[in-house]
Design a protein around this motif. Sequence first.
Motif, PDB file in Angstrom:
ATOM      1  N   TYR A 740       0.946  -1.178  -0.017  1.00 36.52           N
ATOM      2  CA  TYR A 740      -0.071   0.042  -0.043  1.00 36.52           C
ATOM      3  C   TYR A 740       0.800   1.145  -0.200  1.00 36.52           C
ATOM      4  O   TYR A 740       1.914   1.370   0.529  1.00 36.52           O
ATOM      5  CB  TYR A 740      -0.988   0.017   1.213  1.00 36.52           C
ATOM      6  N   GLY A 741       0.407   2.471  -0.715  1.00 30.45           N
ATOM      7  CA  GLY A 741       0.729   3.737  -0.368  1.00 30.45           C
ATOM      8  C   GLY A 741       2.115   4.078  -1.226  1.00 30.45           C
ATOM      9  O   GLY A 741       2.394   5.325  -1.111  1.00 30.45           O
ATOM     10  N   GLN A 742       2.519   3.578  -2.060  1.00 29.02           N
ATOM     11  CA  GLN A 742       3.833   3.928  -2.811  1.00 29.02           C
ATOM     12  C   GLN A 742       3.493   4.702  -3.829  1.00 29.02           C
ATOM     13  O   GLN A 742       4.548   5.437  -4.277  1.00 29.02           O
ATOM     14  CB  GLN A 742       4.704   2.479  -3.256  1.00 29.02           C
ATOM     15  N   ASP A 743       2.156   4.906  -4.145  1.00 28.72           N
ATOM     16  CA  ASP A 743       2.034   5.915  -5.356  1.00 28.72           C
ATOM     17  C   ASP A 743       1.571   7.503  -4.565  1.00 28.72           C
ATOM     18  O   ASP A 743       1.024   8.307  -5.108  1.00 28.72           O
ATOM     19  CB  ASP A 743       0.802   5.449  -6.053  1.00 28.72           C
ATOM     20  N   PHE A 744       1.971   7.514  -3.183  1.00 27.81           N
ATOM     21  CA  PHE A 744       1.559   8.608  -2.392  1.00 27.81           C
ATOM     22  C   PHE A 744       2.903   9.147  -1.948  1.00 27.81           C
ATOM     23  O   PHE A 744       3.717   8.755  -1.389  1.00 27.81           O
ATOM     24  CB  PHE A 744       0.567   8.684  -1.579  1.00 27.81           C
ATOM     25  N   THR A 745       3.059  10.636  -2.214  1.00 27.28           N
ATOM     26  CA  THR A 745       4.406  11.422  -1.748  1.00 27.28           C
ATOM     27  C   THR A 745       4.325  11.381  -0.444  1.00 27.28           C
ATOM     28  O   THR A 745       5.684  11.582   0.109  1.00 27.28           O
ATOM     29  CB  THR A 745       4.416  12.925  -2.467  1.00 27.28           C
ATOM     30  N   ASN A 746       3.200  11.263   0.518  1.00 32.70           N
ATOM     31  CA  ASN A 746       3.417  11.525   1.924  1.00 32.70           C
ATOM     32  C   ASN A 746       3.469  10.334   2.581  1.00 32.70           C
ATOM     33  O   ASN A 746       3.343   9.999   3.792  1.00 32.70           O
ATOM     34  CB  ASN A 746       2.177  12.356   2.445  1.00 32.70           C
ATOM     35  N   VAL A 747       3.537   9.003   1.826  1.00 28.81           N
ATOM     36  CA  VAL A 747       3.569   7.793   2.517  1.00 28.81           C
ATOM     37  C   VAL A 747       4.953   7.029   2.375  1.00 28.81           C
ATOM     38  O   VAL A 747       5.480   7.221   1.162  1.00 28.81           O
ATOM     39  CB  VAL A 747       2.510   6.993   1.953  1.00 28.81           C
ATOM     40  N   VAL A 748       5.464   6.642   3.308  1.00 34.62           N
ATOM     41  CA  VAL A 748       6.857   5.916   3.286  1.00 34.62           C
ATOM     42  C   VAL A 748       6.365   4.372   3.677  1.00 34.62           C
ATOM     43  O   VAL A 748       5.878   3.935   4.550  1.00 34.62           O
ATOM     44  CB  VAL A 748       7.674   6.161   4.535  1.00 34.62           C
ATOM     45  N   PRO A 749       6.452   3.690   2.309  1.00 41.12           N
ATOM     46  CA  PRO A 749       5.901   2.297   2.158  1.00 41.12           C
ATOM     47  C   PRO A 749       6.718   1.444   2.965  1.00 41.12           C
ATOM     48  O   PRO A 749       7.731   1.713   3.636  1.00 41.12           O
ATOM     49  CB  PRO A 749       6.048   1.781   0.747  1.00 41.12           C
ATOM     50  N   LEU A 750       6.191   0.268   3.342  1.00 38.34           N
ATOM     51  CA  LEU A 750       6.941  -0.799   4.064  1.00 38.34           C
ATOM     52  C   LEU A 750       7.937  -1.394   2.969  1.00 38.34           C
ATOM     53  O   LEU A 750       7.426  -2.087   2.090  1.00 38.34           O
ATOM     54  CB  LEU A 750       6.207  -1.807   4.774  1.00 38.34           C
ATOM     55  N   TYR A 751       8.998  -1.100   2.890  1.00 31.15           N
ATOM     56  CA  TYR A 751      10.263  -1.809   2.163  1.00 31.15           C
ATOM     57  C   TYR A 751      10.497  -3.293   2.672  1.00 31.15           C
ATOM     58  O   TYR A 751      10.465  -3.656   3.599  1.00 31.15           O
ATOM     59  CB  TYR A 751      11.476  -1.022   2.026  1.00 31.15           C
ATOM     60  N   GLU A 752      10.620  -4.055   1.286  1.00 34.79           N
ATOM     61  CA  GLU A 752      10.705  -5.443   1.714  1.00 34.79           C
ATOM     62  C   GLU A 752      12.419  -5.832   2.355  1.00 34.79           C
ATOM     63  O   GLU A 752      13.258  -4.736   2.122  1.00 34.79           O
ATOM     64  CB  GLU A 752      10.733  -6.435   0.299  1.00 34.79           C
ATOM     65  N   PRO A 753      12.735  -6.894   2.871  1.00 35.76           N
ATOM     66  CA  PRO A 753      13.969  -7.085   3.408  1.00 35.76           C
ATOM     67  C   PRO A 753      15.092  -6.981   2.235  1.00 35.76           C
ATOM     68  O   PRO A 753      14.715  -7.348   1.059  1.00 35.76           O
ATOM     69  CB  PRO A 753      13.928  -8.513   3.723  1.00 35.76           C
ATOM     70  N   GLY A 754      16.384  -6.366   2.553  1.00 38.46           N
ATOM     71  CA  GLY A 754      17.363  -6.494   1.511  1.00 38.46           C
ATOM     72  C   GLY A 754      18.165  -7.753   1.628  1.00 38.46           C
ATOM     73  O   GLY A 754      17.427  -8.832   1.633  1.00 38.46           O
ATOM     74  N   ARG A 755      19.147  -7.660   1.320  1.00 33.28           N
ATOM     75  CA  ARG A 755      20.260  -9.092   0.999  1.00 33.28           C
ATOM     76  C   ARG A 755      20.033  -9.802   2.429  1.00 33.28           C
ATOM     77  O   ARG A 755      20.398  -9.186   3.393  1.00 33.28           O
ATOM     78  CB  ARG A 755      21.500  -8.856   0.457  1.00 33.28           C
ATOM     79  N   SER A 756      19.701 -11.106   2.082  1.00 38.23           N
ATOM     80  CA  SER A 756      19.653 -12.024   3.305  1.00 38.23           C
ATOM     81  C   SER A 756      20.036 -13.297   2.778  1.00 38.23           C
ATOM     82  O   SER A 756      19.938 -13.859   1.841  1.00 38.23           O
ATOM     83  CB  SER A 756      18.219 -12.103   4.307  1.00 38.23           C
ATOM     84  N   PHE A 757      20.684 -14.201   4.037  1.00 45.41           N
ATOM     85  CA  PHE A 757      20.851 -15.606   3.784  1.00 45.41           C
ATOM     86  C   PHE A 757      20.209 -16.423   4.740  1.00 45.41           C
ATOM     87  O   PHE A 757      20.059 -15.899   5.992  1.00 45.41           O
ATOM     88  CB  PHE A 757      22.336 -15.806   3.966  1.00 45.41           C
ATOM     89  N   LEU A 758      19.669 -17.566   4.462  1.00 44.79           N
ATOM     90  CA  LEU A 758      18.925 -18.612   5.131  1.00 44.79           C
ATOM     91  C   LEU A 758      19.347 -19.752   5.226  1.00 44.79           C
ATOM     92  O   LEU A 758      19.502 -20.383   4.118  1.00 44.79           O
ATOM     93  CB  LEU A 758      17.248 -18.313   4.705  1.00 44.79           C
ATOM     94  N   LEU A 759      19.760 -20.334   6.311  1.00 50.51           N
ATOM     95  CA  LEU A 759      20.179 -21.748   6.622  1.00 50.51           C
ATOM     96  C   LEU A 759      19.054 -22.295   7.296  1.00 50.51           C
ATOM     97  O   LEU A 759      18.548 -21.922   8.283  1.00 50.51           O
ATOM     98  CB  LEU A 759      21.610 -21.513   7.504  1.00 50.51           C
ATOM     99  N   MET A 760      19.005 -23.594   6.827  1.00 51.92           N
ATOM    100  CA  MET A 760      18.107 -24.524   7.169  1.00 51.92           C
ATOM    101  C   MET A 760      18.481 -25.883   7.404  1.00 51.92           C
ATOM    102  O   MET A 760      19.215 -26.317   6.543  1.00 51.92           O
ATOM    103  CB  MET A 760      16.671 -24.333   6.367  1.00 51.92           C
ATOM    104  N   ALA A 761      18.088 -26.540   8.492  1.00 53.10           N
ATOM    105  CA  ALA A 761      18.523 -27.890   8.570  1.00 53.10           C
ATOM    106  C   ALA A 761      16.979 -28.569   9.196  1.00 53.10           C
ATOM    107  O   ALA A 761      16.492 -28.096   9.985  1.00 53.10           O
ATOM    108  CB  ALA A 761      19.518 -28.247   9.463  1.00 53.10           C
ATOM    109  N   LYS A 762      16.779 -30.095   8.403  1.00 52.90           N
ATOM    110  CA  LYS A 762      15.481 -30.698   8.893  1.00 52.90           C
ATOM    111  C   LYS A 762      15.991 -32.169   8.865  1.00 52.90           C
ATOM    112  O   LYS A 762      16.615 -32.739   8.301  1.00 52.90           O
ATOM    113  CB  LYS A 762      14.449 -30.487   7.741  1.00 52.90           C
ATOM    114  N   ALA A 763      15.478 -32.603  10.267  1.00 57.18           N
ATOM    115  CA  ALA A 763      15.730 -33.924  10.482  1.00 57.18           C
ATOM    116  C   ALA A 763      14.456 -34.865  10.681  1.00 57.18           C
ATOM    117  O   ALA A 763      13.561 -34.179  11.230  1.00 57.18           O
ATOM    118  CB  ALA A 763      16.686 -34.234  11.628  1.00 57.18           C
ATOM    119  N   GLN A 764      14.393 -35.670   9.928  1.00 63.64           N
ATOM    120  CA  GLN A 764      12.977 -36.686   9.793  1.00 63.64           C
ATOM    121  C   GLN A 764      13.475 -38.003  10.328  1.00 63.64           C
ATOM    122  O   GLN A 764      14.339 -38.502  10.122  1.00 63.64           O
ATOM    123  CB  GLN A 764      12.527 -36.700   8.555  1.00 63.64           C
ATOM    124  N   PHE A 765      12.318 -38.520  11.035  1.00 64.09           N
ATOM    125  CA  PHE A 765      12.553 -39.545  11.834  1.00 64.09           C
ATOM    126  C   PHE A 765      11.235 -40.524  11.586  1.00 64.09           C
ATOM    127  O   PHE A 765      10.228 -40.076  11.406  1.00 64.09           O
ATOM    128  CB  PHE A 765      13.091 -39.543  13.185  1.00 64.09           C
TER     129      PHE A 765
END
Length: 765
Positions: A740-765
Motif C-alpha cells: 500500500y501507499g507507494q503512489d503517494f508522496t506523503n507515504v513511506v511504504p514498507l520496504y521489503e528485506p534487503g539481501r539475506s541468507f537463510l540456513l535451514m536443517a531438517k531431520a526426519q525420523f
Amino acid sequence: MMGVQLSVVKGNWRNRLAVTTALSMLALQGMATEAKASGLPATEKNQEISNQEIAQADAVRSFDIERQLLADALALFGQQAGVQVSANGDLVRGVQTPGVSGDLRTEDALQRLLAGTGLSYRIGSNGAITIVSTAQGDADGATSLSPILVEANTHTDDHIGAADRAQSIYVTPEDFERRNPQDVKDVFAGQSAVSVGGSVPLNQKLYVNAIEETNLAISIDGARQNNKVFHHSGTNLIDPSLLKAARVDPGVAPADAGPAALGGAIVYETVDVADVLEPGRSLGGFAKASYDTNGETFTNDLASYGRAGGFELLGYFKWAKGDDYEAGNGDQVPGTEADMRSGLIKSAYEAQSGHRFEFSGEQVRDRARRPYRANMTDLTNRNQPDELGYDMRRRNFTFNYGQNGADGLWDPKAVLAYSETYLYAPLTEQGRGTTGSFSGKFENDFNLSERDTITTGVDFYHDTAEYDGPTSDREEEATNFGGYAQARLQPLDPLRLSFGLRGDSQKFVGLDGTEIENEGLSGNVAAAVDVTEFLTINAGYSNVWGGIALAENYVMNPAWDYSKGVKPVRAENYTTGFEVQHEGFSFNAGIFRSTFDNARDPGWSTGPSVVVDFETRGYNLGAGYNWGPGFARVTYTDSEIILNGSPADSDGTQYLGAPLGRVIALEAAHMIEGINLTIGGTIDAALKNTDTADAGGTAQEAYEVVGLYAEYKPEAADYLTLRIEANNIFDEEYADRGSYGQDFTNVVPLYEPGRSFLLMAKAQF
C-alpha cells in the motif's frame, strides 16, 4: 539501563532457541541412526531383472503423451511402447499425469509418466508392466522411481482436468517442499497472476488478477474465511508450514466453490499424516530449524505423527523470533520484527470401507510491535506515534467427512467449521476487532463415468464482524443458505464442459438491528477443447451474486443510519485463453475481465450504504520447459483496475483490488541426480506503472529481485535435509507492487528485506 536490559532479554531467547535447536538435531540424529540399525522398513530397488525385462527397459521409443488422466495415458503408453500395461481401476481413478514426450527408454518414459502420482510399477518376466501403489511397490520389491523434478506434478483436486480448472493455479506438495515458503508471498513464487503485498505476515494481502482476496471464496480445509478486520492489516494470516496444497481459481469459479465467489476462489489444504509419514511406518516426526541473517530471525518447527489401524494423529508447532530487518538501502525498517507462533492438531479415522472422519484445529498468531498503521512505515505530513503492540490471531476448527475410493453415484462430502480472526490494534483507543464464520456444507458427486460428474449440495454460513472498545461495542452479521449444482462433462473426447447454478438467500443485520433480506442466483459455464494433441483452448463466464459483505471492524460507527438500505454486490467474470504443451515445452496465454456492481465500501463518516463499481482487466502469458530432473517457467501479467469509471490508486481500491500493472515472475530448479542436490531460484520483477499517475498520484517504480537456493540430502544420512538460500541477492530497495501507499508522496511504504541468507536443517525420523 532499559536498553541494556532489552539486549539481555534478546540474548536469552536467542540462546534458548539455539540450545533447543542443537539438542533437537542431536536427539533426532541418534533416533534416526538407531532406526536404521534396527532394520526398519526402507525402499529398495529390485535389481533382479530378467534379460527380457532389461531389453524391454532399454528400448528407445518415441513418446508423445500430453497431461491427462493417468488411466487414459497408460493406454497410449502401452501402444507407443509396444508393451502390455495393467492397473487396478481404483488405483488410477482421478489421478493426473504430467505426460511424457520425446525419444526415451521405455522405463525412463514410464517414470516420467508416473512422476508425482505416488504410484510405482512392476515388470513381469514376460515384459508386461503392472502399476502398483508406492507402499505395495516397497513391499513387493517393485521398481522405485528415480528422482524426477517436475513442475506442479501432484494434485489433491478431485476435479482436476475439468473445464472449470483450465486456468486454475496449483501449488502442490512438491512446490511447498521445493520453495520452503516463509510466508504467503513465497507460496506463490513464480506466479505473476497472484501478487502478495506487505512485508510481514500480519499485513500481507493477496491479489488474484488485481482482485483482493476478500472478493474471493477462500477456504482452509473446507472452512469459510471471513477476515475483513482492519484496512491497515492483512486479511488472512497464514503460516505456509501448515499447508500441503493450494489452488487458485481466477475469475470464473464453479458453483461448488462456495457462496460469494465474486472474483474466483482460493482453496488451502493443511497437511495430513499420509503426507508426511513414510510408507511402512506407523510413527514419525521431524524437527526443523532455520536462521535468517537479515533480522537475525530464528525459526523452529517440531512435528510428531502416527497411524494405528484406521486412526491417525498429527501434532505440529512452530515459533519464530527475530529483530527488525534492513531494507536494500541498509536502513532498518521499524515494526518488522518476527514474533509468530503457529500450530496444527489433526486427528482422523478411516474405516476399511473408505469412510473417513477428520477433525483439525489450527492457529496462527503474530504478536509484535508494528508501525502505527501496520501496512506502511510512516506518514510524512502528520505526527504519528511510534510502533504499537499489535496482536493478530487466526484460528480454524474443521470437521470433514468423505468416502475414499467412492466411484459411483454415492460419493458424499460433509464439512462443519468455525473460523475466526482477532486483532488488537491500540490506535486511538484500546480496540479489538473479531470476525468469525460458522459454516458448513453437504454435497455429493454423482460419478456418471470416469469423466462425467455432477456435484450437488447445500451450504450455509453465519458471519459476524465485531468491534469491542472502551466506550462502545458494535456488530454486523449475515446469515446465508445456498443450494448448488455443478456438472463436469466430456461429451466428446476433445471437448470438456463445466456449467453450474447456485441460489442463495441472505439475511443481513446492521449495527442498529436493521434487517435486510436478499436472494440471488449465480451461474457459470466453462469449456476446454483439445484442438490438437498439444493445443488446448479454453473460455469461461460467470455471473455471481454475493449478497452484502460485512463492514471492516475498525470503521463501524455507532451512528450509522441503515434507512437507505445496502445493495447486494454482483460480479461478472470473463476468461479465455489457450495452452500448448509439446515435448517438455509449454506456452499459455489468456485474457481476463471482471466487473463488480455495488461493491460495498462503507466509511466511518460516509455511512454503511456506500457502494462502488470497479473493474479489473488484463492478460497473462506463460512459457516453460521441463527436462525431467528440472524445469524453468516464466509468467507475465498485465492488469489494470478501474474504479467508478476512472483509474484508481492504492487508497481507493482497499478491499477491492490493487493497481499492479505489469508483473513478471520466474522460477527454475534442477535436481543433480546421484548426489541428491537440488539448486534453483526465482526472479520477482515489476515494470514501471503509470496507471497510478493517471489517478493523480505518482508512478510506481520498477524493481527486479533475484533469489537462489541449494538443498542437499546426504546419502549417508537420508533423514537429514540441509538448505541455504540467498534472497534479494542484489540488495534491491523496493516495496512489493501489491504493498500500500507507494503512489503517494506523503507515504513511506514498507520496504521489503534487503539481501539475506537463510540456513535451514531438517531431520526426519
